[in-house]
Write a protein that holds these residues in place. Structure first.
Motif, PDB file in Angstrom:
ATOM      1  N   GLU A  33     -97.372 -21.750 -46.405  1.00 14.04           N
ATOM      2  CA  GLU A  33     -98.496 -22.032 -47.300  1.00 14.04           C
ATOM      3  C   GLU A  33     -99.806 -21.533 -46.693  1.00 14.04           C
ATOM      4  O   GLU A  33    -100.075 -21.765 -45.504  1.00 14.04           O
ATOM      5  CB  GLU A  33     -98.611 -23.536 -47.574  1.00 14.04           C
ATOM      6  N   VAL A  34    -100.627 -20.873 -47.505  1.00 17.67           N
ATOM      7  CA  VAL A  34    -101.963 -20.461 -47.056  1.00 17.67           C
ATOM      8  C   VAL A  34    -102.803 -21.714 -46.894  1.00 17.67           C
ATOM      9  O   VAL A  34    -102.944 -22.509 -47.823  1.00 17.67           O
ATOM     10  CB  VAL A  34    -102.622 -19.502 -48.064  1.00 17.67           C
ATOM     11  N   VAL A  35    -103.358 -21.906 -45.698  1.00 21.34           N
ATOM     12  CA  VAL A  35    -104.211 -23.070 -45.459  1.00 21.34           C
ATOM     13  C   VAL A  35    -105.676 -22.678 -45.297  1.00 21.34           C
ATOM     14  O   VAL A  35    -106.560 -23.530 -45.363  1.00 21.34           O
ATOM     15  CB  VAL A  35    -103.754 -23.887 -44.224  1.00 21.34           C
ATOM     16  N   GLN A  36    -105.925 -21.374 -45.082  1.00 21.01           N
ATOM     17  CA  GLN A  36    -107.302 -20.928 -44.910  1.00 21.01           C
ATOM     18  C   GLN A  36    -107.387 -19.436 -45.220  1.00 21.01           C
ATOM     19  O   GLN A  36    -106.540 -18.660 -44.780  1.00 21.01           O
ATOM     20  CB  GLN A  36    -107.746 -21.193 -43.470  1.00 21.01           C
ATOM     21  N   THR A  37    -108.399 -19.069 -45.981  1.00 16.18           N
ATOM     22  CA  THR A  37    -108.687 -17.662 -46.242  1.00 16.18           C
ATOM     23  C   THR A  37    -110.089 -17.376 -45.716  1.00 16.18           C
ATOM     24  O   THR A  37    -111.038 -18.074 -46.074  1.00 16.18           O
ATOM     25  CB  THR A  37    -108.611 -17.332 -47.740  1.00 16.18           C
ATOM     26  N   LEU A  38    -110.182 -16.378 -44.863  1.00 16.07           N
ATOM     27  CA  LEU A  38    -111.460 -16.016 -44.263  1.00 16.07           C
ATOM     28  C   LEU A  38    -111.840 -14.602 -44.705  1.00 16.07           C
ATOM     29  O   LEU A  38    -111.082 -13.657 -44.477  1.00 16.07           O
ATOM     30  CB  LEU A  38    -111.364 -16.044 -42.738  1.00 16.07           C
ATOM     31  N   PRO A  39    -113.011 -14.439 -45.319  1.00 13.71           N
ATOM     32  CA  PRO A  39    -113.436 -13.085 -45.692  1.00 13.71           C
ATOM     33  C   PRO A  39    -113.830 -12.307 -44.441  1.00 13.71           C
ATOM     34  O   PRO A  39    -114.167 -12.897 -43.403  1.00 13.71           O
ATOM     35  CB  PRO A  39    -114.648 -13.334 -46.587  1.00 13.71           C
ATOM     36  N   ALA A  40    -113.794 -11.000 -44.545  1.00 13.94           N
ATOM     37  CA  ALA A  40    -114.280 -10.164 -43.447  1.00 13.94           C
ATOM     38  C   ALA A  40    -115.779 -10.445 -43.292  1.00 13.94           C
ATOM     39  O   ALA A  40    -116.483 -10.618 -44.283  1.00 13.94           O
ATOM     40  CB  ALA A  40    -114.029  -8.692 -43.747  1.00 13.94           C
ATOM     41  N   THR A  41    -116.254 -10.518 -42.068  1.00 13.00           N
ATOM     42  CA  THR A  41    -117.666 -10.825 -41.830  1.00 13.00           C
ATOM     43  C   THR A  41    -118.547  -9.634 -42.197  1.00 13.00           C
ATOM     44  O   THR A  41    -118.079  -8.494 -42.273  1.00 13.00           O
ATOM     45  CB  THR A  41    -117.904 -11.205 -40.355  1.00 13.00           C
ATOM     46  N   ASP A  42    -119.827  -9.894 -42.418  1.00  7.86           N
ATOM     47  CA  ASP A  42    -120.777  -8.841 -42.781  1.00  7.86           C
ATOM     48  C   ASP A  42    -120.772  -7.724 -41.745  1.00  7.86           C
ATOM     49  O   ASP A  42    -120.871  -7.982 -40.543  1.00  7.86           O
ATOM     50  CB  ASP A  42    -122.198  -9.403 -42.910  1.00  7.86           C
ATOM     51  N   GLY A  43    -120.644  -6.510 -42.207  1.00  7.55           N
ATOM     52  CA  GLY A  43    -120.660  -5.344 -41.332  1.00  7.55           C
ATOM     53  C   GLY A  43    -119.309  -4.970 -40.761  1.00  7.55           C
ATOM     54  O   GLY A  43    -119.108  -3.850 -40.302  1.00  7.55           O
TER      55      GLY A  43
END
Length: 148
Positions: free
Chosen positions: A47-57
């Protein structure tokens, strides 16, 4: 004869009208192309428990063509270079990359045979490469969008 021409004209009209009103979009079912990383998933079990976007830059680009893979990563807060080149094999559900050439930073963390086996989820213009443990449990994933 007029009746036959009329029927032919009507059939051509119906065929062309059907194609105009109900286009079937065929999404590519291939990894070939250029991709940009957009996020990471962390898993607990499957199960996906966390989704983190790519950081700025932050930019990570992968290119798959003719059985070859090349990738590069740019992290604005890090002067360390990250890149690699090698071959890949993809099935409907798996992705294997074997690097032949890579940056010194990548070589430090690479496994002995420089080969990575991942679960693959490919849906049109997005894909995820999911890393699994020895028991087949999902650990984390990199999620990409198609650029071309």
């Amino acid at each position: 004869m007029k009746k036959l021409l009329g029927i032919i004209f009507l059939m051509l009209f119906l065929v062309s009208a059907t194609q105009l009103t109900s286009p079937e979009k065929q999404e590519p079912k291939t990894l070939e192309g250029t991709w940009e990383l957009v996020s990471f998933n962390n898993y607990d079990g499957n199960e996906v428990v966390q989704t983190l976007p790519a950081t700025d830059g932050y930019r990570q680009i992968k290119m798959y063509y003719d059985g070859k893979v090349m990738w590069t990563r740019y992290v604005p807060t890090d002067s360390v270079e990250w890149f690699g080149y090698g071959s890949y094999i993809a099935t409907d559900s798996t992705l294997t990359e074997k690097l032949e050439y890579m940056s010194a930073s990548m070589r430090k963390i690479a496994n002995e045979n420089m080969e990575w086996h991942m679960e693959l989820q490919l849906e049109g213009d997005k894909y995820s490469q999911i890393f699994v443990d020895e028991e087949g449990n999902r650990i984390n994933s990199e999620n990409y969008k198609r650029l071309n």
